[in-house]
Write an enzyme that holds these catalytic residues in place. Structure first.
Site, PDB file in Angstrom:
ATOM      1  N   HIS A 191     112.445  -3.379 -28.601  1.00  0.00           N
ATOM      2  CA  HIS A 191     113.866  -4.042 -29.200  1.00  0.00           C
ATOM      3  C   HIS A 191     115.145  -2.871 -29.145  1.00  0.00           C
ATOM      4  O   HIS A 191     116.169  -3.389 -29.029  1.00  0.00           O
ATOM      5  CB  HIS A 191     113.495  -3.679 -30.758  1.00  0.00           C
ATOM      6  CG  HIS A 191     112.370  -4.806 -31.272  1.00  0.00           C
ATOM      7  ND1 HIS A 191     111.213  -4.456 -31.695  1.00  0.00           N
ATOM      8  CD2 HIS A 191     112.412  -6.278 -31.274  1.00  0.00           C
ATOM      9  CE1 HIS A 191     110.444  -5.249 -31.856  1.00  0.00           C
ATOM     10  NE2 HIS A 191     111.096  -6.406 -31.653  1.00  0.00           N
ATOM     11  N   GLY A 220     113.954 -10.456 -24.679  1.00  0.00           N
ATOM     12  CA  GLY A 220     113.140  -9.880 -23.748  1.00  0.00           C
ATOM     13  C   GLY A 220     112.193 -10.898 -22.656  1.00  0.00           C
ATOM     14  O   GLY A 220     111.852 -11.871 -23.356  1.00  0.00           O
ATOM     15  N   GLN A 236     107.289 -20.307 -37.500  1.00  0.00           N
ATOM     16  CA  GLN A 236     106.751 -20.196 -35.981  1.00  0.00           C
ATOM     17  C   GLN A 236     105.515 -20.000 -36.113  1.00  0.00           C
ATOM     18  O   GLN A 236     104.918 -19.599 -35.115  1.00  0.00           O
ATOM     19  CB  GLN A 236     107.573 -19.426 -35.336  1.00  0.00           C
ATOM     20  CG  GLN A 236     107.662 -17.985 -35.506  1.00  0.00           C
ATOM     21  CD  GLN A 236     108.886 -16.921 -34.742  1.00  0.00           C
ATOM     22  OE1 GLN A 236     109.983 -17.099 -35.128  1.00  0.00           O
ATOM     23  NE2 GLN A 236     108.334 -16.143 -33.804  1.00  0.00           N
ATOM     24  N   SER A 242     104.644  -4.526 -28.048  1.00  0.00           N
ATOM     25  CA  SER A 242     104.727  -5.597 -29.069  1.00  0.00           C
ATOM     26  C   SER A 242     104.374  -5.125 -30.357  1.00  0.00           C
ATOM     27  O   SER A 242     103.619  -4.003 -30.647  1.00  0.00           O
ATOM     28  CB  SER A 242     103.407  -6.454 -28.624  1.00  0.00           C
ATOM     29  OG  SER A 242     103.258  -7.234 -29.757  1.00  0.00           O
ATOM     30  N   SER A 243     105.038  -5.614 -31.455  1.00  0.00           N
ATOM     31  CA  SER A 243     104.767  -5.278 -32.823  1.00  0.00           C
ATOM     32  C   SER A 243     103.264  -5.509 -33.342  1.00  0.00           C
ATOM     33  O   SER A 243     102.634  -4.927 -34.213  1.00  0.00           O
ATOM     34  CB  SER A 243     105.620  -6.198 -33.783  1.00  0.00           C
ATOM     35  OG  SER A 243     107.245  -5.726 -33.529  1.00  0.00           O
ATOM     36  N   LEU A 291     110.346  -2.637 -35.850  1.00  0.00           N
ATOM     37  CA  LEU A 291     110.988  -2.446 -34.218  1.00  0.00           C
ATOM     38  C   LEU A 291     110.547  -1.375 -33.671  1.00  0.00           C
ATOM     39  O   LEU A 291     110.050  -0.323 -34.141  1.00  0.00           O
ATOM     40  CB  LEU A 291     112.737  -2.090 -34.638  1.00  0.00           C
ATOM     41  CG  LEU A 291     113.432  -3.063 -35.448  1.00  0.00           C
ATOM     42  CD1 LEU A 291     114.742  -2.545 -35.740  1.00  0.00           C
ATOM     43  CD2 LEU A 291     113.504  -4.536 -34.821  1.00  0.00           C
TER      44      LEU A 291
END
EC number: 6.3.2.1
Length: 273
Positions: free
Chosen positions: A34, A144, A58, A182-183, A30
Site C-alpha cells: 500500500h 496494484g 465484495q 497481502s493483508s 496497510l
C-alpha cells in the site's frame, strides 16, 4: 493529515484541494505494498487521498469479512507518516443504502477466474470503487497489479462510464523471500508461509521457461502444477492484458495467474510477461 468519516465531509475537504489529486483505495491493514501506491501518488500529484474501508459487498457468504484484519490506529499512523493529505474512513451505513442502483461486473470477464470462484465479488468491488470515485473525484487512482483482474475491470469501468480518471497500475511488492504482500498473509503460520512461497516459485519458473524460448502453455502449466502439487490450486490461467484466454504465450502481452489455498488461506499472485 485530515481524517474524515462521511462522504459529505470528504466532499467538503476535496473542494479545498486546488491541483491534481491521487487516490489510493484500500481495505486497511496497510503494508509496504500500500505504501508503494501512496508513494507513487505523492510523486505524481499535488494531493493524496487514501480510503480505508473493509467493503462488505465484495465478500461472499462464508468468507473472511468478520475476521479480515482491521488495524485502524496503525493505519492512521502509517498514512500520517507517509504524508497522506486526507484519510477517508467511512462506515458501511454511510456508503450503502437499501435497494441501491447497482453496478455489475461484465458477465464474460467478471465471472471467470476470480469471478468464477468468488461469484459476485467483482460486483461488490466495482460498486464501491464507483462510489469512491464519485466522492473523491481523483485525477489518478492507484491499484496494484497483484489483483490483476480487478485492475482490468476497474480500467474497463472507467472507460465504459467515460470517467475522466487515469488508472495507474503499480508493480507487485514482495517480501525478501518472494511472497507477494497481502493483508491476508497474517493468517499464515510459519509452516504455511513456507508453503506459500511455492506460488511465486511457480511463477518465476514459468518466466524462466518463457525466457528460454518455451512458449507452449501446456508445458509451462504442467511444470507449474508440479511445483504447486502440495497446495490446493483453484486455477492456473494464461490470459492477455484484456483477460482473453491464450493458446500460446505472447511476449509482452501475457499474464500468468495463480489462485491457491495454503491451509485455509486463499492467496493469489501473477506475473506479467
Amino acid at each position: 493529515m485530515q481524517i474524515v468519516h462521511t462522504p459529505r465531509e470528504l466532499k467538503e475537504a476535496r473542494i479545498a484541494l486546488k491541483g491534481s489529486v491521487g487516490f489510493v483505495p484500500t481495505m486497511g491493514a496497510l503494508h509496504q505494498g500500500h505504501l508503494s501506491l501512496i508513494e507513487k501518488s505523492k510523486e505524481h500529484n499535488d494531493y493524496t487521498i487514501v480510503s480505508v474501508f473493509v467493503n462488505p459487498t465484495q465478500f461472499l457468504p462464508g468468507e473472511d469479512f468478520e475476521k479480515y484484519p482491521r488495524r485502524y490506529e496503525a493505519d492512521k499512523k502509517i498514512c500520517e507518516l507517509a504524508g497522506v493529505d486526507i484519510l477517508f474512513m467511512p462506515q458501511p451505513d454511510t456508503i450503502y443504502s437499501e435497494d441501491e442502483v447497482l453496478v455489475k461486473a461484465p458477465h464474460q470477464k467478471g465471472y471467470v477466474l476470480e469471478g468464477h470462484f468468488r461469484p459476485g465479488h467483482f460486483d461488490g468491488v466495482l460498486q464501491v470503487v464507483n462510489k469512491l470515485f464519485h466522492i473523491v473525484l481523483p485525477t489518478r487512482a492507484y491499484f496494484g497489479k497483484k489483483d490483476a483482474q480487478q485492475l482490468y475491470l476497474i480500467q474497463k469501468m472507467v472507460q465504459d462510464f467515460f470517467m475522466d480518471i487515469e488508472i495507474v497500475p503499480c508493480e507487485i511488492v514482495r517480501d525478501n523471500d518472494g511472497l507477494a504482500l497481502s493483508s491476508r498473509n497474517v493468517y499464515l503460520s510459519d509452516a504455511e508461509r513456507k508453503k506459500a512461497l511455492l506460488i511465486s516459485k511457480s511463477l518465476k519458473r514459468a518466466a524462466k521457461m518463457v525466457q528460454s524460448g518455451i512458449l507452449d502453455i501446456q508445458e509451462i502449466q504442467k511444470e507449474m502444477q508440479n511445483i504447486l502439487q502440495d497446495l490446493k490450486v483453484e486455477y492456473i490461467a494464461f490470459v492477455d492484458r484484456d483477460f482473453r484466454p491464450l493458446q500460446k504465450i505472447q511476449i509482452g502481452k501475457t499474464i500468468i495467474l495463480v489462485a491457491a489455498y495454503v491451509g485455509s488461506t486463499r492467496l493469489i499472485d501473477n506475473i506479467w510477461l
